[in-house]
Write an enzyme that holds these catalytic residues in place. Sequence first.
Site, short mmCIF file in Angstrom:
data_model
loop_
_atom_site.label_atom_id
_atom_site.label_comp_id
_atom_site.label_asym_id
_atom_site.label_seq_id
_atom_site.Cartn_x
_atom_site.Cartn_y
_atom_site.Cartn_z
N GLU A 79 58.99 32.83 81.01
CA GLU A 79 60.25 33.37 81.50
C GLU A 79 60.52 32.81 82.90
O GLU A 79 61.32 33.34 83.65
CB GLU A 79 60.25 34.90 81.48
CG GLU A 79 59.08 35.54 82.19
CD GLU A 79 59.12 37.05 82.10
OE1 GLU A 79 60.09 37.62 82.62
OE2 GLU A 79 58.19 37.64 81.55
N CYS A 111 57.56 38.90 78.65
CA CYS A 111 56.12 38.63 78.53
C CYS A 111 55.65 38.45 77.10
O CYS A 111 54.46 38.28 76.86
CB CYS A 111 55.32 39.78 79.15
SG CYS A 111 55.65 39.99 80.88
N HIS A 233 48.80 43.91 77.03
CA HIS A 233 49.54 43.20 78.07
C HIS A 233 49.23 43.93 79.38
O HIS A 233 49.35 45.16 79.45
CB HIS A 233 51.04 43.23 77.77
CG HIS A 233 51.88 42.82 78.93
ND1 HIS A 233 51.68 41.62 79.58
CD2 HIS A 233 52.88 43.45 79.61
CE1 HIS A 233 52.53 41.53 80.60
NE2 HIS A 233 53.27 42.62 80.63
N ASN A 275 50.02 39.79 87.68
CA ASN A 275 50.77 39.62 86.44
C ASN A 275 51.07 38.14 86.23
O ASN A 275 51.58 37.47 87.15
CB ASN A 275 52.09 40.42 86.51
CG ASN A 275 52.72 40.63 85.14
OD1 ASN A 275 52.24 40.07 84.14
ND2 ASN A 275 53.77 41.42 85.08
P1 HMG Z 1 55.71 52.64 92.80
O1 HMG Z 1 56.88 53.55 92.81
O2 HMG Z 1 55.52 51.77 93.98
O3 HMG Z 1 54.36 53.36 92.64
O4 HMG Z 1 55.84 51.74 91.48
P2 HMG Z 1 54.04 54.89 92.26
O5 HMG Z 1 54.50 55.80 93.32
O6 HMG Z 1 54.46 55.17 90.84
O7 HMG Z 1 52.45 54.80 92.33
C1 HMG Z 1 51.76 53.99 91.45
C2 HMG Z 1 50.43 54.70 91.14
O8 HMG Z 1 49.65 54.70 92.34
C3 HMG Z 1 50.60 56.15 90.72
O9 HMG Z 1 49.62 56.37 89.72
C4 HMG Z 1 50.25 56.92 91.99
O10 HMG Z 1 49.76 58.22 91.73
C5 HMG Z 1 49.15 56.03 92.54
P3 HMG Z 1 50.07 56.77 88.22
O11 HMG Z 1 50.84 58.02 88.32
O12 HMG Z 1 50.97 55.63 87.74
O13 HMG Z 1 48.80 56.88 87.48
N1 HMG Z 1 48.91 56.22 94.00
C6 HMG Z 1 47.68 56.24 94.54
N2 HMG Z 1 46.46 56.15 93.98
C7 HMG Z 1 45.38 56.22 94.82
N3 HMG Z 1 45.51 56.38 96.17
C8 HMG Z 1 46.71 56.47 96.75
C9 HMG Z 1 47.88 56.42 95.92
N4 HMG Z 1 49.22 56.45 96.17
C10 HMG Z 1 49.83 56.33 94.96
N5 HMG Z 1 46.81 56.63 98.08
C11 HMG Z 1 55.40 50.22 89.70
C12 HMG Z 1 54.80 51.20 90.70
C13 HMG Z 1 54.32 49.71 88.78
C14 HMG Z 1 56.46 50.95 88.88
C15 HMG Z 1 56.06 49.05 90.49
O14 HMG Z 1 55.08 48.32 91.15
C16 HMG Z 1 56.88 48.13 89.62
O15 HMG Z 1 58.06 48.35 89.40
N6 HMG Z 1 56.26 47.01 89.09
C17 HMG Z 1 56.93 46.07 88.19
C18 HMG Z 1 57.21 46.63 86.83
C19 HMG Z 1 55.99 46.70 85.94
O16 HMG Z 1 54.99 46.06 86.16
N7 HMG Z 1 56.12 47.46 84.84
C20 HMG Z 1 55.05 47.57 83.87
C21 HMG Z 1 55.55 47.91 82.47
S1 HMG Z 1 56.80 46.77 81.92
C22 HMG Z 1 55.90 45.33 81.54
O17 HMG Z 1 54.72 45.34 81.45
C23 HMG Z 1 56.68 44.05 81.39
C24 HMG Z 1 56.57 43.09 82.57
O18 HMG Z 1 55.32 42.45 82.55
C25 HMG Z 1 57.72 42.08 82.53
C26 HMG Z 1 57.91 41.23 81.28
O19 HMG Z 1 57.82 41.67 80.16
O20 HMG Z 1 58.28 40.05 81.48
C27 HMG Z 1 56.69 43.81 83.90
#
Ligand code: HMG
Length: 389
Positions: A79, A111, A233, A275
């Site tokens: 992609e 992906c 994935h 990733n």
């Molecule tokens: P965010 O809002 O920055 O993070 O987004 P959050 O507030 O949801 O925190 C993440 C985790 O860290 C949470 O754990 C928190 O509790 C924890 P969870 O509830 O998820 O188990 N946390 C802590 N843990 C320990 N100590 C601390 C602490 N503070 C918080 N102090 C998000 C996170 C992944 C959403 C963001 O980074 C993002 O948007 N990433 C990109 C999207 C993505 O990867 N999505 C995955 C599914 S879609 C997919 O896989 C397809 C993709 O590969 C694309 C394609 O297909 O081409 C992305």
Amino acid sequence: MEIGIDKIGFYTPEFFIDMEKLAEVRGVEPAKYTIGIGQEKMAVAPLSQDAVTMAANAALEVLNEEDREAIDFVLLGTESGVDHSKSGAVWVHRLTGIQKYARSVELKQACYSATAAITMAMGHISLHPERKVLVLGTDIAKYGLNTGGEPTQGAGAVAMVLSANPRILALDTDSVSMSEDISDFWRPLHSDYAIVDGKFSNQAYLNFLTDVWGEYKERNNRDLSDFEALCFHVPYTKMGKKALKALTEHASEEDATRLMGYYEPSISYNKAVGNIYTGSLYLSLLSLLEQGPELPENARIGLFSYGSGGVGEFFSGKVKSGYKEHMLKDEHEALLNKRRELSIEEYENILQQALPKDATDIELDVLETTSGTVVLKGVQANIRHYGKN
Ligand code: HMG
């Protein structure tokens, strides 16, 4: 006749950043990135590495003369395509010295596309068992500085040679896939950066997983007890854990303990790279096969592929006896260990670099130190010039 993965190569650029240092600069608790997201290091691609060069470098690691003669299909899933018309596979075909009478095509669906490439490869080999197919998953995951997605970036490629009588993994013909038009993650034509609804994308991933898994179980009359290990994935390693937990929520203790036991080896490489979109599932498989204990002959591995937008698929394969002899564990550990750490400032500069958007010629400063690495040397008269460093 068995058809499957005969060889797996991997490439990631020579540069990485430490996630704790990124967290410090962003004013975030480091444990959020290392535990909450589950990433230790993140690969950074210089301008001289793109989807084409990384795929070529991954393929060059595994191809020999016999493969170059037998391969007549090059399928490149990405992609991060570099041209709206010409497929990256054509460049990879030339850069890897594959015989001329081959078809070379690029596939796109976030992906997921490398998994579609595998299905096409299996169909082709079943009609032409003497032929081999080169399948590539290659991407640079880019969300931009100071974005929610920033700690889930990365770069790299996985190259797989598919053939009859494979030496690593014989693929089953049991796959179940599904498509649904959703907007969880995408990259409009005008943008170098992906747009993502992070929380929705996590939920969409899990919805696709539970949906295809439910259908898979029913159609194939299988359950978790039929699988020695599972690979997913892995956009960031915590997502892999969420997936594993979702599938094992109601499992017997025996199944849950066995499947959870393979989680760490299956994310070891992903944790150090980030990733790599299309290649991420296959990097996890590579990590399991190289960093995990030797699996018994015919042990079944379940695989979940997800590409936002979205397409999901659950399928499986059985490991071949002696597969460890055909893995390149030492080489892959060396590739990861010899990388140079960038300061956060260096990373920020590199991430913001881009090729000219107009027709201006450019000659690139090649930062790679490893001789023989395929690099993008520059663009002249709108033609990209690739070659070895
Ligand atoms: P965010 O809002 O920055 O993070 O987004 P959050 O507030 O949801 O925190 C993440 C985790 O860290 C949470 O754990 C928190 O509790 C924890 P969870 O509830 O998820 O188990 N946390 C802590 N843990 C320990 N100590 C601390 C602490 N503070 C918080 N102090 C998000 C996170 C992944 C959403 C963001 O980074 C993002 O948007 N990433 C990109 C999207 C993505 O990867 N999505 C995955 C599914 S879609 C997919 O896989 C397809 C993709 O590969 C694309 C394609 O297909 O081409 C992305």
